[in-house]
Enzyme design. Structure first.
Site, mmCIF file in Angstrom:
data_model
loop_
_atom_site.group_PDB
_atom_site.id
_atom_site.type_symbol
_atom_site.label_atom_id
_atom_site.label_comp_id
_atom_site.label_asym_id
_atom_site.label_seq_id
_atom_site.Cartn_x
_atom_site.Cartn_y
_atom_site.Cartn_z
ATOM 1 N N GLU A 70 42.766 36.992 31.629
ATOM 2 C CA GLU A 70 42.804 38.291 32.312
ATOM 3 C C GLU A 70 44.179 38.955 32.175
ATOM 4 O O GLU A 70 45.204 38.321 32.336
ATOM 5 C CB GLU A 70 42.490 38.094 33.796
ATOM 6 C CG GLU A 70 42.461 39.406 34.559
ATOM 7 C CD GLU A 70 41.952 39.232 35.968
ATOM 8 O OE1 GLU A 70 40.760 38.906 36.121
ATOM 9 O OE2 GLU A 70 42.740 39.415 36.899
ATOM 10 N N TYR B 92 41.354 46.702 36.914
ATOM 11 C CA TYR B 92 41.239 48.136 37.140
ATOM 12 C C TYR B 92 41.997 48.498 38.400
ATOM 13 O O TYR B 92 41.773 47.910 39.460
ATOM 14 C CB TYR B 92 39.756 48.461 37.316
ATOM 15 C CG TYR B 92 39.427 49.915 37.444
ATOM 16 C CD1 TYR B 92 39.213 50.686 36.310
ATOM 17 C CD2 TYR B 92 39.300 50.502 38.696
ATOM 18 C CE1 TYR B 92 38.886 52.021 36.428
ATOM 19 C CE2 TYR B 92 38.970 51.840 38.819
ATOM 20 C CZ TYR B 92 38.765 52.594 37.680
ATOM 21 O OH TYR B 92 38.440 53.913 37.804
ATOM 22 N N ARG C 200 34.190 45.838 44.231
ATOM 23 C CA ARG C 200 34.453 46.883 45.225
ATOM 24 C C ARG C 200 35.874 47.385 45.071
ATOM 25 O O ARG C 200 36.135 48.572 45.134
ATOM 26 C CB ARG C 200 34.269 46.307 46.644
ATOM 27 C CG ARG C 200 34.434 47.363 47.705
ATOM 28 C CD ARG C 200 34.700 46.764 49.048
ATOM 29 N NE ARG C 200 36.039 46.196 49.144
ATOM 30 C CZ ARG C 200 36.531 45.612 50.213
ATOM 31 N NH1 ARG C 200 35.780 45.501 51.289
ATOM 32 N NH2 ARG C 200 37.776 45.123 50.225
ATOM 33 N N GLY C 201 36.799 46.445 44.866
ATOM 34 C CA GLY C 201 38.204 46.811 44.718
ATOM 35 C C GLY C 201 39.002 46.562 45.978
ATOM 36 O O GLY C 201 38.453 46.497 47.081
#
Ligand SMILES: Cc1cc2nc3c(=O)[nH]c(=O)nc-3n(C[C@H](O)[C@H](O)[C@H](O)COP(=O)(O)OP(=O)(O)OC[C@H]3O[C@@H](n4cnc5c(N)ncnc54)[C@H](O)[C@@H]3O)c2cc1C
Length: 293
Positions: free
Chosen positions: A21, A53, A111-112
């Site tokens: 990642e 993100y 969802r973040g």
């Protein structure tokens, strides 16, 4: 540029997937070193890389640029992440269409986290409250996209209980998740117990463990506090003993991660996702060790 295969297709081959990642840098000037890190990591042929993100205009654009350059210039299989933070459904639809047009066939749907300066997640007007809403939306709009969803062996910090978190995971899986990637953990028992509990909840998706090689003691204390993952005393004391020597700290972190990865794969995990904190060296060492185990 390789055809972007779905992670479900890669998992079907039955060998453990090794992935890495990246997170986007804060400024456009810092993209170049990250692309160079991607090039170094590509030498050990990871099965895919993912790019996190961040909400907000510039970070969002930097995420897209990093994903595109890793895919087109470095030639990696790339899974961009997408979150519900700060976007309406219409905006998310446009971002998704762009991803699809650019050839991505995997997305990590989340969802973040609340943006910096906010303590709680705020639903954007016309947006989504939960990752499961985003998963259903993507499945409806682009059914050929393979969706990763997040799982939390030590429970999501906001969840009242592991049971309520697993109930939420079941909704997210049923909405169209294809595989689960876990939050970082340092004791493999947490992963194996979680897998049993997820299965007991009727969720049969592959569960890819997320492993973070420690780079610095202060940093990992901050990260584990944020995501409420336990930093084992044994690891903390090994790190403390060599704290003044950054390379020795890195070695302790890499060796701990290598032991975790070896056992996870030996006991049947479908792969390992490495939270490399944008540093190529540790990720390459871990991937090479996993391949030679
Ligand atoms: C592998 C991985 C990758 C990540 N990548 C990013 C990234 O790129 N960008 C970023 O900002 N953050 C990222 N995160 C962090 C993540 O966004 C946060 O942990 C966030 O707080 C929760 O996201 P989620 O997708 O798990 O949310 P959800 O699945 O929506 O869960 C959020 C909370 O709501 C509860 N819940 C969910 N659905 C329901 C329901 N129907 N009813 C009641 N309660 C419910 C859950 O139990 C949980 O407590 C990542 C995390 C992981 C593990």
């Amino acid at each position: 540029m390789p055809k972007q295969q779905t992670i479900s297709e890669l998992l079907e081959k039955g060998r453990p997937l090794l992935s890495v990642e990246f997170f986007p840098p804060k400024t456009a000037e810092s993209i170049e070193p990250l692309v160079q890190a991607g090039k170094r990591i590509s030498t050990c042929n990871p099965d895919f890389v993912s790019v996190t993100y961040g909400a907000g205009g510039s970070t969002r654009d930097l995420s897209a640029t990093v994903s595109r350059r890793m895919k087109d210039e470095v030639g990696l299989q790339v899974m961009p992440h997408l979150t519900c933070v700060g976007s309406t459904q219409a905006e998310l639809g446009e971002i998704l269409d762009d991803f699809h047009n650019e050839g991505y066939r995997n997305i990590m749907a989340l969802r973040g986290d609340p943006p910096q300066g906010q303590s709680d997640f705020q639903v954007t007007e016309g947006g989504f409250k939960y990752a499961s809403d985003l998963v259903a939306f993507i499945k409806d709009r682009h059914p050929d996209i393979c969706l990763g969803i997040a799982g939390y062996p030590e429970k999501h910090p906001e969840a009242e209980s592991l049971k309520s978190d697993l109930d939420a995971l079941k909704i997210k899986a049923d909405a169209g998740g294809s595989f689960i990637t876990t939050q970082l953990f340092f004791e493999n028992a947490a992963y194996f117990e979680y897998v049993d509990q997820v299965r007991a909840h009727g969720i049969n998706l592959p569960i890819i463990p997320g492993i973070m090689p420690v780079l610095a003691l202060k940093q990992i204390k901050r990260i584990t506090q944020l995501c409420q993952s336990e930093l084992p005393r044994a690891l903390e004391s090994q790190l403390s003993e060599v704290e003044s020597d950054p390379e020795a700290v890195r070695r302790v972190g890499v060796e701990w991660a290598m032991r975790q990865v070896e056992e996870l794969i030996e006991k049947g995990a479908p792969g390992v996702h490495i939270y490399a904190l944008n540093k190529a060296k540790s990720a390459i060492e871990i991937i090479n060790a996993a391949r030679n185990a």
